[in-house]
Design a protein around this motif. Structure first.
Motif, PDB file in Angstrom:
ATOM      1  N   PHE A  33     -83.047  36.795  30.092  1.00  0.00           N
ATOM      2  CA  PHE A  33     -82.259  36.414  28.911  1.00  0.00           C
ATOM      3  C   PHE A  33     -80.570  36.429  29.161  1.00  0.00           C
ATOM      4  O   PHE A  33     -79.851  35.665  29.105  1.00  0.00           O
ATOM      5  CB  PHE A  33     -82.472  37.018  27.755  1.00  0.00           C
ATOM      6  CG  PHE A  33     -81.837  36.695  26.513  1.00  0.00           C
ATOM      7  CD1 PHE A  33     -81.981  35.143  25.818  1.00  0.00           C
ATOM      8  CD2 PHE A  33     -80.762  37.412  26.120  1.00  0.00           C
ATOM      9  CE1 PHE A  33     -81.187  35.052  24.775  1.00  0.00           C
ATOM     10  CE2 PHE A  33     -79.904  37.114  24.728  1.00  0.00           C
ATOM     11  CZ  PHE A  33     -80.437  35.969  24.462  1.00  0.00           C
ATOM     12  N   VAL A  34     -80.323  37.637  29.849  1.00  0.00           N
ATOM     13  CA  VAL A  34     -79.048  37.898  30.353  1.00  0.00           C
ATOM     14  C   VAL A  34     -78.657  37.080  31.073  1.00  0.00           C
ATOM     15  O   VAL A  34     -77.238  36.467  31.177  1.00  0.00           O
ATOM     16  CB  VAL A  34     -78.807  39.467  30.859  1.00  0.00           C
ATOM     17  CG1 VAL A  34     -77.573  39.878  31.675  1.00  0.00           C
ATOM     18  CG2 VAL A  34     -78.848  40.614  29.725  1.00  0.00           C
ATOM     19  N   GLY A  71     -83.094  53.906  31.161  1.00  0.00           N
ATOM     20  CA  GLY A  71     -81.599  54.155  31.789  1.00  0.00           C
ATOM     21  C   GLY A  71     -81.297  52.944  32.699  1.00  0.00           C
ATOM     22  O   GLY A  71     -80.019  52.533  32.687  1.00  0.00           O
ATOM     23  N   VAL A  72     -82.326  52.341  33.465  1.00  0.00           N
ATOM     24  CA  VAL A  72     -82.194  51.208  34.513  1.00  0.00           C
ATOM     25  C   VAL A  72     -81.633  50.086  33.504  1.00  0.00           C
ATOM     26  O   VAL A  72     -80.883  49.376  33.829  1.00  0.00           O
ATOM     27  CB  VAL A  72     -83.327  51.041  35.363  1.00  0.00           C
ATOM     28  CG1 VAL A  72     -83.032  49.824  35.982  1.00  0.00           C
ATOM     29  CG2 VAL A  72     -83.729  52.147  36.229  1.00  0.00           C
ATOM     30  N   GLY A 117     -76.928  46.384  31.292  1.00  0.00           N
ATOM     31  CA  GLY A 117     -76.154  45.956  30.126  1.00  0.00           C
ATOM     32  C   GLY A 117     -74.657  46.363  30.501  1.00  0.00           C
ATOM     33  O   GLY A 117     -74.076  45.626  30.096  1.00  0.00           O
ATOM     34  N   LEU A 118     -74.655  47.735  30.918  1.00  0.00           N
ATOM     35  CA  LEU A 118     -73.516  48.188  31.222  1.00  0.00           C
ATOM     36  C   LEU A 118     -72.599  47.130  32.279  1.00  0.00           C
ATOM     37  O   LEU A 118     -71.314  47.096  32.360  1.00  0.00           O
ATOM     38  CB  LEU A 118     -73.304  49.555  31.709  1.00  0.00           C
ATOM     39  CG  LEU A 118     -73.663  50.733  30.751  1.00  0.00           C
ATOM     40  CD1 LEU A 118     -73.755  51.938  31.314  1.00  0.00           C
ATOM     41  CD2 LEU A 118     -72.632  50.790  29.461  1.00  0.00           C
ATOM     42  N   ASP A 146     -71.766  44.097  30.829  1.00  0.00           N
ATOM     43  CA  ASP A 146     -70.497  44.333  30.033  1.00  0.00           C
ATOM     44  C   ASP A 146     -69.146  44.237  30.784  1.00  0.00           C
ATOM     45  O   ASP A 146     -68.106  43.644  30.179  1.00  0.00           O
ATOM     46  CB  ASP A 146     -70.659  45.563  28.922  1.00  0.00           C
ATOM     47  CG  ASP A 146     -69.604  45.752  27.952  1.00  0.00           C
ATOM     48  OD1 ASP A 146     -69.387  44.964  27.285  1.00  0.00           O
ATOM     49  OD2 ASP A 146     -68.797  46.907  28.336  1.00  0.00           O
ATOM     50  N   ALA A 147     -69.194  44.911  31.956  1.00  0.00           N
ATOM     51  CA  ALA A 147     -68.077  44.971  32.790  1.00  0.00           C
ATOM     52  C   ALA A 147     -67.597  43.773  33.122  1.00  0.00           C
ATOM     53  O   ALA A 147     -66.454  43.344  33.074  1.00  0.00           O
ATOM     54  CB  ALA A 147     -68.367  45.889  33.827  1.00  0.00           C
ATOM     55  N   ASN A 148     -68.599  42.711  33.606  1.00  0.00           N
ATOM     56  CA  ASN A 148     -68.338  41.649  34.042  1.00  0.00           C
ATOM     57  C   ASN A 148     -67.643  40.826  33.035  1.00  0.00           C
ATOM     58  O   ASN A 148     -66.843  39.827  32.946  1.00  0.00           O
ATOM     59  CB  ASN A 148     -69.458  40.799  34.502  1.00  0.00           C
ATOM     60  CG  ASN A 148     -69.708  41.379  36.125  1.00  0.00           C
ATOM     61  OD1 ASN A 148     -68.997  40.941  36.877  1.00  0.00           O
ATOM     62  ND2 ASN A 148     -70.738  41.962  36.135  1.00  0.00           N
TER      63      ASN A 148
END
Length: 650
Positions: free
Chosen positions: A315-316, A360-361, A366-367, A370-372
């Motif tokens: 989905f991402v 955690g993975v 997701g992090l 988010d950075a991109n």
């Protein structure tokens, strides 16, 4: 050169290239150095992780097995446990677990007075036997028995005679039918305690009878020889925690530190007694937490974790490609590098993957995305200002770095506090998240930048982005603030009411203690049927359905130490259901209350850490706003859990 030496030198080279990249001013040099650095790190991680199944171990919740959390001594006594006693207990417990022939048991101290025992792949019968043996790690004594054929004891119990001075009445073990094997008059003081016993081994004599070989240390051997020489024909009781395990008769003086205990032992009794004799401790042991999962339940957890992870990742990927197109492809390359490096680092340090670790993975993915998003949205603004692609890339990465750095530092603060306060699998989540955060900064700021730089050099002149709103249009969030505030207040009040009405039912056994039984039936059984059977027996009970189709299971939470009664009641009332146990958790109330307390402490410390960091980087007003927003999100999330009838657990 050994593999470890190669890895070490490659690591040093990678570190040198990293600093070279940081201080390089030329974009061409940054591009080349960043590429070499990425290739070196990818090579190290792939080498460390291949093959993945052999390099990354699975936790008990994924491979199946049992874990026990043992408490040494009684905390209410106010006595501290000597670290040497804990270390000694670890060695003794290891010997006892080894007799079951299990592979790679994990036995480690937890804090100052607890020991965690994790045993992979054991059936229900062996789990029960291991549980019994673990709780026998306690006070071992050898006491002489009062010379009596049973007449004196009967007279004492009838009130005709008194107990001889220096003696007391002690009982033997209780059998499966509730009968006490033997009651004896034994000395109040031990003639030899467990510290003088070296160990015991089961054996079969020439006539095929089971016995136990008893071994003493040097001082114990001398003392035992003297005592047996002076008490031939008398009995001595081997006692564990005040309970008689065996009471053999001394046939003659025994020197040399070796003795044989014979009698009508079964194989199980001989092995159990030998296991008892391995115990040199003088502190009681109590199991305060027990968790077990079958390999089937572990496979189901792996399947669900992989499906949810792949589903979320797919989905991402679609959203990233839809919104950022060519830049989205580069973002996915960075995401793939991130995952490979994360798995490689886990393999390098021999991490054990658990369900919280998988979480955690997924959060790390997701992090990274988010950075991109932060970088590309900044790049969109730079290009809208009329800059060419090369200048837009440089400006976007330079300006987004501080935002990404600040956001990830706050996450690291929370992960560090969680690691400090948590234990077991939750620590695995904190470690995985920490590694993921560090790799996110690396892949977004270096891999992403280098990839875009190469694309620009090879002919990419412009990037196009998809926008939800037409160009030049904006959404007036502040103008709709009353609507958003009303929605938040409504959700908060609804959640607060649901929390109040459900009370303790909001918390799973991790926080409030109790038993959790995971069962699978041969055909579909409704939750209502199960509740109708169990509600009269256990009013404070929860039944939830897990999985779908052939993998469907029922999770039944009941009061502490009632799981056996729950299973018996269901088998009696629904014999055709064919219930099979796939998991069992038992958490003592003291462990649950400690977990709740530690969770609140972690939250409080996290808030303090974030306030300090944001106040230093920005202003205390921003810190206040950030904390209010965070607490708002936590409250809404907990409220939605309560409204959905779900339990909060680890």
């Amino acid at each position: 050169m050994s593999q470890a030496a190669i890895t070490f030198w490659c690591g040093l080279v990678a570190l040198a290239f990293f600093f070279w990249y940081l201080f390089a001013e030329s974009q061409r040099r940054k591009r080349v150095v960043g590429t070499v650095l990425t290739v070196i790190l990818l090579g190290l991680c792939i080498d460390a992780a291949y093959p993945v199944r052999e390099k990354i171990g699975l936790g008990l919740d994924l491979q199946g097995g049992t874990s026990f959390l043992l408490q040494l001594g009684a905390k209410e006594d106010g006595e501290s446990i000597d670290p040497k006693v804990v270390d000694q207990a670890v060695g003794v417990i290891r010997k006892r677990i080894d007799q079951f022939g299990v592979s790679e048991p994990l036995i480690s101290p937890q804090g100052t007075d607890r020991i965690l025992v994790q045993i992979p792949g054991m059936d229900a019968a062996k789990i029960a036997e291991a549980k019994e043996q673990l709780q026998k790690v306690a006070k071992l004594e050898l006491r002489f028995v009062f010379p009596d054929d049973g007449t004196r004891l009967r007279q004492i119990e009838a009130g005709e005679k008194t107990i001889p001075p220096g003696y007391e009445i002690k009982s033997g073990e209780v059998d499966g039918e509730g009968r006490v094997h033997e009651r004896l008059l034994v000395e109040k003081r031990a003639s030899i305690d467990g510290s003088e016993v070296k160990g015991g081994q089961p054996f079969i004599d020439e006539s095929g009878r089971w016995g136990v070989a008893l071994n003493f240390k040097s001082r114990g051997a001398e003392l035992f020889g003297t005592l047996t020489a002076a008490n031939i024909g008398k009995r001595f009781a081997i006692m564990l925690d005040g309970v008689i395990q065996s009471a053999p008769t001394i046939q003659g003086a025994i020197y040399g530190g070796n003795a044989s205990i014979t009698g009508s032992f079964t194989e199980a009794e001989a092995r159990s007694l030998a296991s008892v004799l391995e115990n040199p401790l003088a502190v009681p042991v109590k199991i305060i937490e027990e968790r077990s999962a079958s390999s089937t339940l572990g496979e189901e957890a792996i399947r669900n974790g992989i499906l949810s992870g792949l589903g979320g990742l797919a989905f991402v990927c679609v959203i990233v490609l839809l919104f950022y197109r060519t830049a989205g492809v580069i973002a996915l390359i960075g995401l793939a590098v991130n995952l490979i490096m994360l798995i490689g680092v886990m393999a390098m340090f021999r991490f054990v993957l658990t369900l919280p670790g998988i979480a955690g993975v997924i959060l790390s993915i997701g992090l990274a995305v988010d950075a991109n998003v932060l970088i590309y949205e900044r790049m969109r603004e730079e290009m809208a200002a009329g800059k060419n692609l090369t200048a837009a890339i440089q400006g976007a990465f330079n300006k987004a770095f501080t935002v990404i750095f600040d956001a990830n530092v706050t996450t690291l603060i929370m992960a560090g506090i969680l690691f400090w306060q948590a234990t077991g699998p939750v620590r695995g989540f904190a470690i995985t998240l920490t590694i993921g955060v560090i790799l996110t900064v690396f892949t977004s700021m270096i891999v992403g930048r280098v990839s875009l730089s190469w694309a620009s050099k090879w002919g990419l002149k412009r990037l196009s982005f998809f926008s939800v709103l037409p160009e030049g249009k904006t959404f007036d969030f502040m103008g709709k603030r009353r609507l958003f505030i009303a929605g938040s207040v409504a959700l908060f009040l609804a959640g607060a009411i649901a929390l109040g009405l459900r009370g303790e039912k909001n918390f799973g056994i991790d926080f409030r203690g109790g038993d959790l039984l995971t069962l699978q039936s041969s055909h579909k059984v409704s939750e209502t049927e199960v509740r109708n059977i169990l509600d009269p027996l256990f009013p404070d009970l929860s039944v939830q359905r897990l999985g779908e189709g052939k993998n469907e299971m029922l999770a039944i939470r009941s009061p502490l130490e009632t799981a056996d009664k729950v299973l018996s009641a269901l088998n009696e009332k629904m014999p055709d259901a064919g219930f099979v146990e796939h998991g069992r958790d038992r958490v003592g109330r003291i462990v649950g209350s400690e977990l709740l307390k530690n969770s609140l402490i972690a939250l409080g410390l996290g808030v303090v850490g974030m306030v300090i960091f944001i106040s230093i980087r920005f202003d205390s007003v921003f810190a206040f706003a950030a904390i209010v927003a965070m607490l708002h999100d936590i409250a809404i999330t907990i409220g939605i859990f309560a409204l959905a009838g779900r339990e909060l657990s680890v």
